[in-house]
Write a protein that holds these residues in place. Structure first.
Motif, short mmCIF file in Angstrom:
data_model
loop_
_atom_site.label_atom_id
_atom_site.label_comp_id
_atom_site.label_asym_id
_atom_site.label_seq_id
_atom_site.Cartn_x
_atom_site.Cartn_y
_atom_site.Cartn_z
N TYR A 163 -10.36 9.29 8.02
CA TYR A 163 -10.14 8.05 7.28
C TYR A 163 -11.40 7.66 6.53
O TYR A 163 -12.49 7.59 7.10
CB TYR A 163 -9.74 6.95 8.27
CG TYR A 163 -9.51 5.60 7.64
CD1 TYR A 163 -8.44 5.39 6.78
CD2 TYR A 163 -10.36 4.53 7.91
CE1 TYR A 163 -8.22 4.15 6.20
CE2 TYR A 163 -10.15 3.29 7.34
CZ TYR A 163 -9.08 3.11 6.49
OH TYR A 163 -8.86 1.88 5.91
N TYR A 169 -8.60 -1.67 7.74
CA TYR A 169 -7.28 -1.09 7.49
C TYR A 169 -7.05 0.20 8.29
O TYR A 169 -6.09 0.92 8.03
CB TYR A 169 -7.11 -0.79 5.99
CG TYR A 169 -7.03 -2.05 5.15
CD1 TYR A 169 -5.83 -2.73 4.99
CD2 TYR A 169 -8.19 -2.56 4.53
CE1 TYR A 169 -5.78 -3.89 4.23
CE2 TYR A 169 -8.13 -3.72 3.77
CZ TYR A 169 -6.92 -4.37 3.62
OH TYR A 169 -6.87 -5.52 2.87
N GLU A 171 -6.13 0.60 11.44
CA GLU A 171 -4.90 0.54 12.23
C GLU A 171 -3.68 0.76 11.33
O GLU A 171 -2.69 1.40 11.74
CB GLU A 171 -4.79 -0.79 12.97
CG GLU A 171 -5.87 -1.03 14.01
CD GLU A 171 -5.87 0.01 15.12
OE1 GLU A 171 -4.79 0.55 15.43
OE2 GLU A 171 -6.96 0.29 15.66
N TYR A 172 -3.74 0.23 10.13
CA TYR A 172 -2.64 0.45 9.17
C TYR A 172 -2.53 1.93 8.83
O TYR A 172 -1.43 2.48 8.73
CB TYR A 172 -2.88 -0.38 7.91
CG TYR A 172 -1.85 -0.13 6.82
CD1 TYR A 172 -0.58 -0.68 6.91
CD2 TYR A 172 -2.16 0.67 5.72
CE1 TYR A 172 0.37 -0.43 5.92
CE2 TYR A 172 -1.23 0.92 4.73
CZ TYR A 172 0.04 0.36 4.85
OH TYR A 172 0.98 0.61 3.87
N PHE A 173 -3.67 2.58 8.65
CA PHE A 173 -3.69 4.02 8.38
C PHE A 173 -3.02 4.80 9.51
O PHE A 173 -2.21 5.70 9.26
CB PHE A 173 -5.14 4.47 8.20
CG PHE A 173 -5.36 5.94 8.34
CD1 PHE A 173 -4.99 6.83 7.34
CD2 PHE A 173 -5.95 6.46 9.50
CE1 PHE A 173 -5.20 8.20 7.47
CE2 PHE A 173 -6.17 7.82 9.63
CZ PHE A 173 -5.79 8.69 8.62
N SER A 175 -0.76 3.77 11.56
CA SER A 175 0.68 3.51 11.52
C SER A 175 1.35 4.22 10.35
O SER A 175 2.43 4.80 10.49
CB SER A 175 0.93 2.00 11.44
OG SER A 175 2.30 1.72 11.30
N GLU A 176 0.69 4.17 9.20
CA GLU A 176 1.26 4.78 7.99
C GLU A 176 1.44 6.29 8.14
O GLU A 176 2.39 6.88 7.64
CB GLU A 176 0.35 4.48 6.80
CG GLU A 176 0.91 4.94 5.47
CD GLU A 176 -0.03 4.62 4.33
OE1 GLU A 176 -1.24 4.90 4.48
OE2 GLU A 176 0.42 4.07 3.31
N GLN A 177 0.54 6.92 8.88
CA GLN A 177 0.59 8.37 9.10
C GLN A 177 1.35 8.73 10.38
O GLN A 177 1.41 9.91 10.75
CB GLN A 177 -0.83 8.94 9.17
CG GLN A 177 -1.64 8.74 7.91
CD GLN A 177 -1.04 9.47 6.73
OE1 GLN A 177 -0.53 10.58 6.86
NE2 GLN A 177 -1.12 8.86 5.54
N PHE A 178 1.90 7.73 11.06
CA PHE A 178 2.69 7.90 12.29
C PHE A 178 1.87 8.42 13.46
O PHE A 178 2.43 8.85 14.47
CB PHE A 178 3.88 8.85 12.05
CG PHE A 178 4.73 8.45 10.87
CD1 PHE A 178 5.47 7.28 10.89
CD2 PHE A 178 4.76 9.24 9.73
CE1 PHE A 178 6.25 6.90 9.80
CE2 PHE A 178 5.53 8.87 8.64
CZ PHE A 178 6.27 7.70 8.68
N ASP A 180 0.22 6.60 15.48
CA ASP A 180 0.35 5.66 16.59
C ASP A 180 1.63 5.82 17.38
O ASP A 180 1.83 5.15 18.40
CB ASP A 180 0.24 4.22 16.07
CG ASP A 180 1.35 3.85 15.10
OD1 ASP A 180 1.85 4.75 14.39
OD2 ASP A 180 1.73 2.66 15.05
#
Length: 232
Positions: A163, A169, A171-173, A175-178, A180
């Motif tokens: 990253y 951002y 945590e968003y990364f 989630s966006e890449q699955f 998590d």
């Protein structure tokens, strides 16, 4: 009638379709299975499906075209019945003959394919339905026996190397890449096979969920044996 699995009461077993749909998840129970005994020869159906790739969807009209023995016909009737009742419930089931799934080698230290223990996420309150009729069956893992991979320090550090954005951002990364959605089995963890013929309902990660989402994975195929799987 409802009974529980011995491992942390994670699976609730029911004996009819009505209870399968209406029984709520609660406590440690985040999987509900309609326990059934398979009738018929499902291998006969699998062996008649030609695969040009690693997986093929089998539609009802294609099922009806197959020339089958009496045992093959029993198997076909069960498949058509399951597709019909799930569609009547408002689901969109697919029936797949699977040689293998696509492997994710984008990040060798963190595969995100379905062979990895993971949970399903949905924007609305829905569950995952699945049933293995032939071949190796899907597995689930008690939540207490797993750890989210993104929380494992060594893995988290490797992810941070991927990253290059603002720390706020990160945590968003994930989630966006699955990332998590994936879990690591703890030492001495005991995955649970869902078995053959049992129609199962798994809790997903969605708004207003009341139980932890069900951690599951596709099994490793044995000796290139195909699988016959219904999922929605």
């Amino acid at each position: 009638m409802i009974s529980k699995s011995p491992v942390e009461n994670q699976i609730l077993y029911v004996t009819n379709f009505q209870d399968f749909l209406s029984t709520p998840f609660h406590g440690n129970s985040n999987a509900i299975c309609w326990s059934r005994k398979l009738n018929g020869d499902f291998s006969e159906i699998v062996n008649q499906v030609a695969l040009n790739e690693n997986m093929a969807e089998l539609h009802p009209d294609e099922l009806l075209e197959l020339q089958l023995s009496e045992q093959g016909q029993f198997a076909r009737e069960m498949l058509l019945h399951d597709l019909k009742v799930l569609k009547a419930h408002g689901a969109s089931p697919t029936l797949n003959v699977i040689q293998s799934y696509e492997r994710d080698d984008s990040f060798p230290f963190f595969p995100t394919d379905v062979y990895s223990f993971h949970v399903d996420r949905a924007p609305i309150p829905v569950d995952t339905f699945l049933c293995t009729y032939y071949g190796a069956s899907s597995e689930i893992l008690p939540n207490s026996q797993a750890e989210r991979k993104v929380l494992v320090p060594e893995i988290r550090e490797e992810l941070k190397k991927l990253y290059d954005g603002d720390e706020d951002y990160f945590e968003y990364f994930l989630s966006e890449q699955f990332f998590d959605l994936h879990y690591l089995a703890k030492a001495n963890a005991q995955p649970i096979s869902l078995g053959l013929g049992h129609l199962c309902r798994l809790a997903t990660d969605h708004p207003n969920r009341k139980v932890p989402p069900c951690i599951h994975r596709a099994p490793q195929e044995k000796n290139r044996q195909k699988r016959l799987l219904l999922i929605c």
